[in-house]
Design a protein around this motif. Structure first.
Motif, mmCIF file in Angstrom:
data_model
loop_
_atom_site.group_PDB
_atom_site.id
_atom_site.type_symbol
_atom_site.label_atom_id
_atom_site.label_comp_id
_atom_site.label_asym_id
_atom_site.label_seq_id
_atom_site.Cartn_x
_atom_site.Cartn_y
_atom_site.Cartn_z
ATOM 1 N N ARG A 168 23.757 -12.384 -22.996
ATOM 2 C CA ARG A 168 23.978 -13.164 -24.229
ATOM 3 C C ARG A 168 25.433 -13.635 -24.296
ATOM 4 O O ARG A 168 25.873 -14.332 -23.389
ATOM 5 N N ASP A 169 26.177 -13.288 -25.356
ATOM 6 C CA ASP A 169 27.554 -13.805 -25.500
ATOM 7 C C ASP A 169 28.296 -13.679 -24.167
ATOM 8 O O ASP A 169 28.252 -12.612 -23.532
ATOM 9 N N MET A 170 29.017 -14.727 -23.790
ATOM 10 C CA MET A 170 29.594 -14.716 -22.435
ATOM 11 C C MET A 170 30.874 -15.526 -22.298
ATOM 12 O O MET A 170 31.191 -16.386 -23.103
ATOM 13 N N ASN A 226 29.756 -4.511 -27.895
ATOM 14 C CA ASN A 226 30.746 -5.592 -27.896
ATOM 15 C C ASN A 226 30.096 -6.945 -27.641
ATOM 16 O O ASN A 226 29.191 -7.067 -26.823
ATOM 17 N N GLU A 227 30.617 -7.951 -28.323
ATOM 18 C CA GLU A 227 30.196 -9.345 -28.131
ATOM 19 C C GLU A 227 31.434 -10.202 -27.962
ATOM 20 O O GLU A 227 32.560 -9.732 -28.075
ATOM 21 N N ALA A 228 31.214 -11.505 -27.773
ATOM 22 C CA ALA A 228 32.268 -12.518 -27.818
ATOM 23 C C ALA A 228 33.449 -12.208 -26.898
ATOM 24 O O ALA A 228 34.607 -12.258 -27.321
ATOM 25 N N GLY A 247 26.468 -10.586 -36.019
ATOM 26 C CA GLY A 247 25.929 -11.949 -36.119
ATOM 27 C C GLY A 247 27.018 -12.945 -36.465
ATOM 28 O O GLY A 247 28.092 -12.938 -35.872
ATOM 29 N N TRP A 248 26.756 -13.789 -37.480
ATOM 30 C CA TRP A 248 27.728 -14.827 -37.859
ATOM 31 C C TRP A 248 28.837 -14.269 -38.752
ATOM 32 O O TRP A 248 29.793 -14.961 -39.053
ATOM 33 N N GLU A 249 28.667 -13.027 -39.217
ATOM 34 C CA GLU A 249 29.683 -12.416 -40.090
ATOM 35 C C GLU A 249 30.848 -11.917 -39.260
ATOM 36 O O GLU A 249 30.645 -11.279 -38.231
ATOM 37 N N GLY A 271 37.128 -14.931 -38.254
ATOM 38 C CA GLY A 271 36.533 -15.562 -37.065
ATOM 39 C C GLY A 271 36.009 -14.564 -36.048
ATOM 40 O O GLY A 271 35.992 -13.350 -36.289
ATOM 41 N N GLN A 272 35.568 -15.114 -34.920
ATOM 42 C CA GLN A 272 35.047 -14.297 -33.820
ATOM 43 C C GLN A 272 35.560 -14.901 -32.510
ATOM 44 O O GLN A 272 35.442 -16.119 -32.308
ATOM 45 N N SER A 273 36.091 -14.077 -31.643
ATOM 46 C CA SER A 273 36.718 -14.569 -30.406
ATOM 47 C C SER A 273 35.768 -15.424 -29.582
ATOM 48 O O SER A 273 34.551 -15.220 -29.594
ATOM 49 N N ILE A 326 35.261 -19.676 -36.773
ATOM 50 C CA ILE A 326 34.868 -19.259 -38.127
ATOM 51 C C ILE A 326 33.505 -19.903 -38.345
ATOM 52 O O ILE A 326 33.402 -21.122 -38.523
ATOM 53 N N TRP A 327 32.460 -19.102 -38.261
ATOM 54 C CA TRP A 327 31.097 -19.660 -38.340
ATOM 55 C C TRP A 327 30.748 -20.045 -39.769
ATOM 56 O O TRP A 327 31.209 -19.412 -40.727
ATOM 57 N N ARG A 328 29.904 -21.049 -39.914
ATOM 58 C CA ARG A 328 29.376 -21.464 -41.216
ATOM 59 C C ARG A 328 27.861 -21.577 -41.070
ATOM 60 O O ARG A 328 27.350 -22.692 -40.908
#
Ligand code: GAL
Length: 381
Positions: free
Chosen positions: A218-220, A267-269, A288-290, A324-326, A342-344
């Motif tokens: 997934r995240d990569m 861990n993600e992102a 998730g998006w948070e 945000g998320q890296s 910064i997800w919306r």
């Protein structure tokens, strides 16, 4: 005649003085303002989320997910923008288009996230890897996808998508680890998130579950080391463990050599860079998006062992990665830019970018919030 001469002189002088609007437009692109709208050269907010940057020649190429008004599903594909100063970006269009062919892996409406592009010096090809979820299956497929192009901005040709390293154990799994794996049974863990379950995940409970069909991806991100070897770093095992997998010389496949990083650490992102011989990895937790608190790891070899450090962010909302998320760390010689999203989720196209310089304090990276700053590109080699 004289009148005409003065008139044209005045017109010339006026054209040399920027109008107020023009001046403002120039000022707007002299600094990076994280969290604000970031207009491209057409005045449209840049649409390249979960992105990464490739420098080729004297140009930076920013690749990212195109997001729509009401959905994060891929309705368009991967966007590409180009810039010489990291401030003013030109929209180069869709680098990888989703397909209109029903049943295609990248059919319009699939989930196509976190694209990254690296250049292969041997083949002269631009190689794009991304996280792919097949249309209509939520996040179940957990695949990576690969596409290639002859030019940085594309068009990219989709090659294939699949799970990772089927039938292969990580390099650190010797006789001892494999004999422990032999004893692990999913049916023995009716309840997840218990200490015993955590320990078993670390030992390879989920790795074993997916051994034959291939590991989730997934995240990569992608990383090309100084020796031109490239690596695919991705969230695997139900997002519980990161995998770092070596790529073949053409950057289009895994070699089968991979290691697990922070087993059961959730861990993600992942975003990676190397400073003075040390590899640094910044990740997020899985909410998730948070936004959540960034994590940081270091190692003297990409194969580990990796050591965890405290959150590198400093400033307002530092405990939530500034909201945000890296997604990527851009290396500019020995300077580095931390990039995050910064997800919306309710208005995905309006997601914002965080770009901040990474400073070093006591030998460790620090990401300090700044309302506004300039990368002042002086064409570092
Ligand atoms: C995040 C992930 C994003 C996206 C999102 C969907 O955790 O980093 O890339 O997949 O979840 O909820």
């Amino acid at each position: 005649m004289r009148k005409l001469f003065f008139l044209s002189l005045m017109l010339f002088a006026l054209s040399a003085v920027p109008t107020k609007a023009h001046k403002n437009a120039q000022q707007d692109t002299r600094t990076i303002r994280s969290g604000e709208l970031w207009p491209d050269s057409d005045g449209q907010h840049i649409n390249a989320h979960g992105g990464g940057i490739l420098k080729f020649g004297d140009t930076y190429y920013w690749f990212g997910e195109h997001k729509s008004e009401h959905t994060s599903d891929a309705l368009v594909g991967v966007m590409c923008y180009s810039s010489k100063d990291l401030l003013n970006w030109r929209n180069c269009g869709v680098a990888l288009k989703v397909s209109d062919e029903p049943g295609s892996d990248i059919e319009r409406g699939c989930i196509l996230e976190r694209p990254k592009v690296i250049y292969n010096k041997v083949t002269g090809q631009f190689c794009m890897w991304f996280h792919l979820e097949l249309k209509g299956r939520g996040y179940d497929a957990a695949r990576y996808g690969v596409a290639v192009a002859e030019k940085p901005e594309g068009p990219y040709r989709f090659l294939y998508s699949q799970r990772a390293n089927a039938g292969t154990w990580p390099i650190e799994f010797g006789q001892r680890e494999l004999s422990v794996v032999d004893t692990l049974q999913e049916s023995n863990f009716k309840e997840a998130w218990t200490p015993a379950w955590h320990k078993a995940v670390g030992q390879g409970l989920i790795l074993k579950r997916d051994f034959r069909s291939g590991q989730m991806s997934r995240d990569m991100t992608l990383y090309v080391d100084d020796d031109d070897k490239a690596y695919h770093i991705f969230s695997s095992e139900d997002n519980l463990t990161l995998h770092i997998a070596e790529l073949t010389a053409d950057y289009l496949h895994h070699t089968g050599r991979y290691t697990r990083m922070a087993p059961a650490g959730h861990n993600e992102a992942p975003a990676i860079f190397k400073h003075e011989g040390t590899y640094w990895m910044i990740t997020s937790g899985c909410t998730g998006w948070e936004p959540n608190e960034a994590r940081m790891f270091s190692a003297s070899s990409i194969w580990g062992p990796w050591t965890q450090h405290p959150n590198p962010c400093v400033g307002p909302k530092a405990e939530k990665t500034f909201g945000g998320q890296s997604t990527f760390v851009l290396s500019l010689g020995n300077r580095y830019i931390f990039m995050a999203d910064i997800w919306r989720p309710r208005h995905p196209i309006d997601a914002r970018y965080i770009w901040l310089p990474i400073e070093f304090e006591n030998g460790k990276p620090v990401i300090r919030w700044q309302d506004e700053w300039s990368p002042a590109i002086k064409e570092n080699p």
